[in-house]
Design a protein around this motif. Structure first.
Motif, PDB file in Angstrom:
ATOM      1  N   PHE A 127     -11.922  10.843   6.814  1.00 53.98           N
ATOM      2  CA  PHE A 127     -10.787  11.745   7.022  1.00 53.98           C
ATOM      3  C   PHE A 127     -10.908  12.968   6.124  1.00 53.98           C
ATOM      4  O   PHE A 127     -10.675  14.095   6.564  1.00 53.98           O
ATOM      5  N   SER A 128     -11.303  12.762   4.868  1.00 57.31           N
ATOM      6  CA  SER A 128     -11.484  13.889   3.944  1.00 57.31           C
ATOM      7  C   SER A 128     -12.608  14.807   4.407  1.00 57.31           C
ATOM      8  O   SER A 128     -12.497  16.033   4.321  1.00 57.31           O
ATOM      9  N   GLY A 150     -11.057   0.691   4.063  1.00 57.86           N
ATOM     10  CA  GLY A 150     -10.122   1.801   3.938  1.00 57.86           C
ATOM     11  C   GLY A 150     -10.699   2.983   3.187  1.00 57.86           C
ATOM     12  O   GLY A 150     -10.352   4.132   3.455  1.00 57.86           O
ATOM     13  N   GLU A 151     -11.600   2.696   2.247  1.00 59.78           N
ATOM     14  CA  GLU A 151     -12.219   3.782   1.480  1.00 59.78           C
ATOM     15  C   GLU A 151     -13.100   4.643   2.375  1.00 59.78           C
ATOM     16  O   GLU A 151     -13.095   5.866   2.267  1.00 59.78           O
ATOM     17  N   ALA A 195      -0.326   4.646   2.205  1.00 61.40           N
ATOM     18  CA  ALA A 195      -1.222   4.290   3.297  1.00 61.40           C
ATOM     19  C   ALA A 195      -1.238   5.336   4.404  1.00 61.40           C
ATOM     20  O   ALA A 195      -2.224   5.484   5.090  1.00 61.40           O
ATOM     21  N   GLY A 196      -0.163   6.031   4.641  1.00 58.15           N
ATOM     22  CA  GLY A 196      -0.135   7.046   5.677  1.00 58.15           C
ATOM     23  C   GLY A 196       0.816   6.697   6.804  1.00 58.15           C
ATOM     24  O   GLY A 196       1.380   5.608   6.872  1.00 58.15           O
ATOM     25  N   GLU A 209       0.868  -1.174   0.000  1.00 59.58           N
ATOM     26  CA  GLU A 209       0.000   0.000   0.000  1.00 59.58           C
ATOM     27  C   GLU A 209       0.909   1.230   0.000  1.00 59.58           C
ATOM     28  O   GLU A 209       1.332   1.702   1.053  1.00 59.58           O
ATOM     29  N   GLU A 246     -12.763   4.964   5.604  1.00 58.41           N
ATOM     30  CA  GLU A 246     -11.849   5.670   6.494  1.00 58.41           C
ATOM     31  C   GLU A 246     -11.274   6.906   5.801  1.00 58.41           C
ATOM     32  O   GLU A 246     -11.215   7.988   6.387  1.00 58.41           O
ATOM     33  N   SER A 247     -10.888   6.760   4.543  1.00 59.41           N
ATOM     34  CA  SER A 247     -10.372   7.907   3.780  1.00 59.41           C
ATOM     35  C   SER A 247     -11.445   8.964   3.578  1.00 59.41           C
ATOM     36  O   SER A 247     -11.172  10.165   3.673  1.00 59.41           O
ATOM     37  N   ALA A 248     -12.670   8.526   3.305  1.00 57.05           N
ATOM     38  CA  ALA A 248     -13.768   9.480   3.113  1.00 57.05           C
ATOM     39  C   ALA A 248     -14.049  10.252   4.393  1.00 57.05           C
ATOM     40  O   ALA A 248     -14.269  11.469   4.356  1.00 57.05           O
TER      41      ALA A 248
END
Length: 122
Positions: free
Chosen positions: A73-74, A66-67, A36-37, A33, A69-71
């Motif tokens: 965070f955004s 993960g998607e 990933a951060g 990944e 989680e990213s959403a």
């Protein structure tokens, strides 16, 4: 083109370059990944140093993917940026309003005195 426009275009190009260059240059291709951060990198480093490490606490909410989680965070970043933009816009608007009020107050007596002096001359 004004100086501010040139600066804005230059900043936009820098942001685009920062977003596109890592992908175009293939940075992170050797990783599973690549982007990933820091949280994932820290977890990997800790388990390499101390394999039996147990975290002190667990997250209150674990997103299903993960998607999501990213959403989330955004969304958090967008809300924070919106609050900051509102604050700075409100502050600037108040400052401009105070400046206009001061200009009106300064012009008011001077304009009235000028009108009186022209009326006295006539």
């Amino acid at each position: 083109m004004s100086r501010n426009t040139k600066i804005n275009v230059l900043l936009l190009l820098v942001v685009v370059a920062l977003a596109v260059l890592p992908l175009a240059l293939g940075l992170g291709d050797h990783k599973e990944e690549p982007f990933a951060g820091a949280d994932g990198e820290a977890e990997t480093a800790i388990t390499e140093i101390e394999p039996g490490y147990e975290p002190w606490f667990s997250p209150l909410y674990e997103p299903p993917s993960g998607e999501i989680e990213s959403a989330l965070f955004s969304l958090q970043a967008a809300l924070g940026a919106g609050v900051l933009a509102y604050y700075f816009g409100l502050r600037r608007g108040r400052r401009q309003g105070e400046q206009r009020a001061r200009e009106r107050d300064c012009e008011g007596p001077a304009a009235g005195a000028a009108e009186e002096s022209t009326a006295e001359r006539a």
